[in-house]
Design an enzyme around this catalytic site. Structure first.
Site, PDB file in Angstrom:
ATOM      1  N   ASP A 150      23.734   4.733  -9.513  1.00  0.00           N
ATOM      2  CA  ASP A 150      23.982   6.119  -8.885  1.00  0.00           C
ATOM      3  C   ASP A 150      23.364   7.360  -9.543  1.00  0.00           C
ATOM      4  OD1 ASP A 150      25.775   7.520  -7.396  1.00  0.00           O
ATOM      5  OD2 ASP A 150      27.241   7.797  -8.718  1.00  0.00           O
ATOM      6  N   ASN A 174      29.685   3.780   2.197  1.00  0.00           N
ATOM      7  CA  ASN A 174      28.567   4.512   2.042  1.00  0.00           C
ATOM      8  C   ASN A 174      27.799   4.920   3.627  1.00  0.00           C
ATOM      9  OD1 ASN A 174      26.854   3.307  -0.886  1.00  0.00           O
ATOM     10  ND2 ASN A 174      27.980   5.188  -0.683  1.00  0.00           N
TER      11      ASN A 174
HETATM   12  C1  IPE Z   1      28.488   3.716  -5.601  1.00  0.00           C
HETATM   13  O1  IPE Z   1      28.046   4.955  -5.775  1.00  0.00           O
HETATM   14  C2  IPE Z   1      27.874   2.973  -4.589  1.00  0.00           C
HETATM   15  C3  IPE Z   1      26.560   2.686  -4.996  1.00  0.00           C
HETATM   16  C4  IPE Z   1      25.910   3.094  -6.096  1.00  0.00           C
HETATM   17  C5  IPE Z   1      25.887   1.905  -3.984  1.00  0.00           C
HETATM   18  P1  IPE Z   1      28.689   6.290  -4.788  1.00  0.00           P
HETATM   19  O2  IPE Z   1      28.055   7.572  -4.988  1.00  0.00           O
HETATM   20  O3  IPE Z   1      28.897   5.775  -3.202  1.00  0.00           O
HETATM   21  O4  IPE Z   1      30.124   6.515  -5.130  1.00  0.00           O
HETATM   22  P2  IPE Z   1      31.214   7.705  -5.242  1.00  0.00           P
HETATM   23  O5  IPE Z   1      31.361   7.996  -3.542  1.00  0.00           O
HETATM   24  O6  IPE Z   1      30.792   8.780  -5.988  1.00  0.00           O
HETATM   25  O7  IPE Z   1      32.494   6.993  -6.074  1.00  0.00           O
HETATM   26  C1  IPE Z   2      23.265   6.154  -5.102  1.00  0.00           C
HETATM   27  O1  IPE Z   2      22.911   7.349  -5.391  1.00  0.00           O
HETATM   28  C2  IPE Z   2      22.716   5.384  -4.098  1.00  0.00           C
HETATM   29  C3  IPE Z   2      23.811   5.118  -3.068  1.00  0.00           C
HETATM   30  C4  IPE Z   2      24.912   5.319  -2.971  1.00  0.00           C
HETATM   31  C5  IPE Z   2      23.321   4.485  -1.923  1.00  0.00           C
HETATM   32  P1  IPE Z   2      23.770   8.678  -4.465  1.00  0.00           P
HETATM   33  O2  IPE Z   2      22.984   8.843  -3.324  1.00  0.00           O
HETATM   34  O3  IPE Z   2      25.109   8.176  -4.527  1.00  0.00           O
HETATM   35  O4  IPE Z   2      23.433   9.854  -5.555  1.00  0.00           O
HETATM   36  P2  IPE Z   2      24.389  11.086  -5.835  1.00  0.00           P
HETATM   37  O5  IPE Z   2      25.737  10.322  -6.399  1.00  0.00           O
HETATM   38  O6  IPE Z   2      24.533  11.725  -4.650  1.00  0.00           O
HETATM   39  O7  IPE Z   2      23.618  11.878  -6.802  1.00  0.00           O
HETATM   40 MG    MG Z   3      26.670   8.670  -5.619  1.00  0.00          MG
END
Ligand code: IPE
Ligand code: IPE
Ligand code: MG
Length: 250
Positions: free
Chosen positions: A18, A66
């Site tokens: 993340d 997502n």
């Molecule tokens: C969790 O990250 C999912 C992945 C890393 C694939 P998110 O960015 O989707 O999680 P939330 O929404 O902050 O809980």
């Molecule tokens: C994790 O990074 C990747 C996925 C969830 C696909 P994020 O895209 O959630 O990154 P932040 O949380 O917005 O920084």
């Molecule tokens: Mg994220």
């Protein structure tokens, strides 16, 4: 950390990758650039952990939640999966990518939201990367812990309906046998960078007694040293599994 087999190594490490979006934002780049940088880190950490001898790894790449992101971001992530898989296929053809067993976990049924050509590529990749003696690398795509448990429950309901199993006799193992990770060790350690301290629907069953390690580092900035720090913290934890802890170290 030195390499080789060790009783101190977690048997299964889950990594919630993340912070890609925030990493890109900090640099004034589109979010997709963050995901691209994240893929490079995934490759490095996967390699590193496998070299250390961690028996099983699960990388959370895309959740069932997502899909609510913008169409542009989702398409960018799917395109990255596609490129990544094509690259991995080329490497496998050159016989370089057989160092671990790859499994894709999540709702990857044909007809679902994941593009069909990606499903074909990843199933093919699973067949190519089948070294059973080495680290198992699970990559969670369109994965949700609740969805996984529901799927396992459905399987049991079907068995019960056909009288293959009596509801009163169902045990935890029966449910576990229907999980994507059936036969793999439970999670010993979950690593989540990016400053968030939650599971976000990641391996809800398998994480029952996992140690959790959080860090503010954003995933594209995550290094081998962060992985080492998580392993070092894991070794220091006193795991009790419900007991009193009188035999506990430290
Ligand atoms: C969790 O990250 C999912 C992945 C890393 C694939 P998110 O960015 O989707 O999680 P939330 O929404 O902050 O809980
Ligand atoms: C994790 O990074 C990747 C996925 C969830 C696909 P994020 O895209 O959630 O990154 P932040 O949380 O917005 O920084
Ligand atoms: Mg994220």
């Amino acid at each position: 950390m030195s390499g080789g087999e060790s009783k101190l190594l977690p048997r299964h490490v889950g990594i919630i990758m993340d912070g890609n979006g925030r990493w890109a934002k900090q640099r004034g780049l589109p979010r997709t650039e963050g995901h691209k940088a994240g893929v490079a880190v995934f490759e490095r950490i996967c390699e590193y952990a496998a070299d250390l001898g961690v028996p099983a790894l699960t990388f959370y790449a895309f959740s069932t939640e997502n899909w609510v992101r913008s169409a542009e971001e989702v398409a960018g992530i799917m395109e990255l999966f596609r490129c990544q898989l094509q690259k991995a296929h080329r490497r496998a053809a050159e016989n370089e990518a057989k160092r671990w067993r790859i499994r894709y976990i999540g709702d990857l049924e044909p007809g679902g939201p994941v593009p069909a050509d990606i499903i074909d590529l990843l199933r093919d990749m699973e067949r190519k990367a089948m070294d059973k003696d080495r680290t198992v690398v699970n990559i969670a795509v369109n994965y949700g812990g609740r969805q996984e448990i529901l799927r396992a429950a459905r399987r049991l309901a079907v068995l019960a309906q056909s009288n293959a199993i009596a509801p009163a006799e169902l045990c935890e193992q029966d449910l576990e046998d229907g999980l994507y990770t059936a036969g793999q060790p439970p999670l010993d350690l979950i690593i989540r960078p990016s400053g968030e301290q939650r599971l976000s629907n990641f391996m809800l069953w398998q994480s029952a007694y996992a140690e959790l390690w959080f860090s503010d580092v954003l995933w594209p900035d995550f290094t081998e040293q962060h992985f080492d720090a998580a392993l070092a913290a894991f070794v220091r934890r006193g795991r009790r599994f419900g007991a009193t802890g009188e035999d506990e170290k430290g």
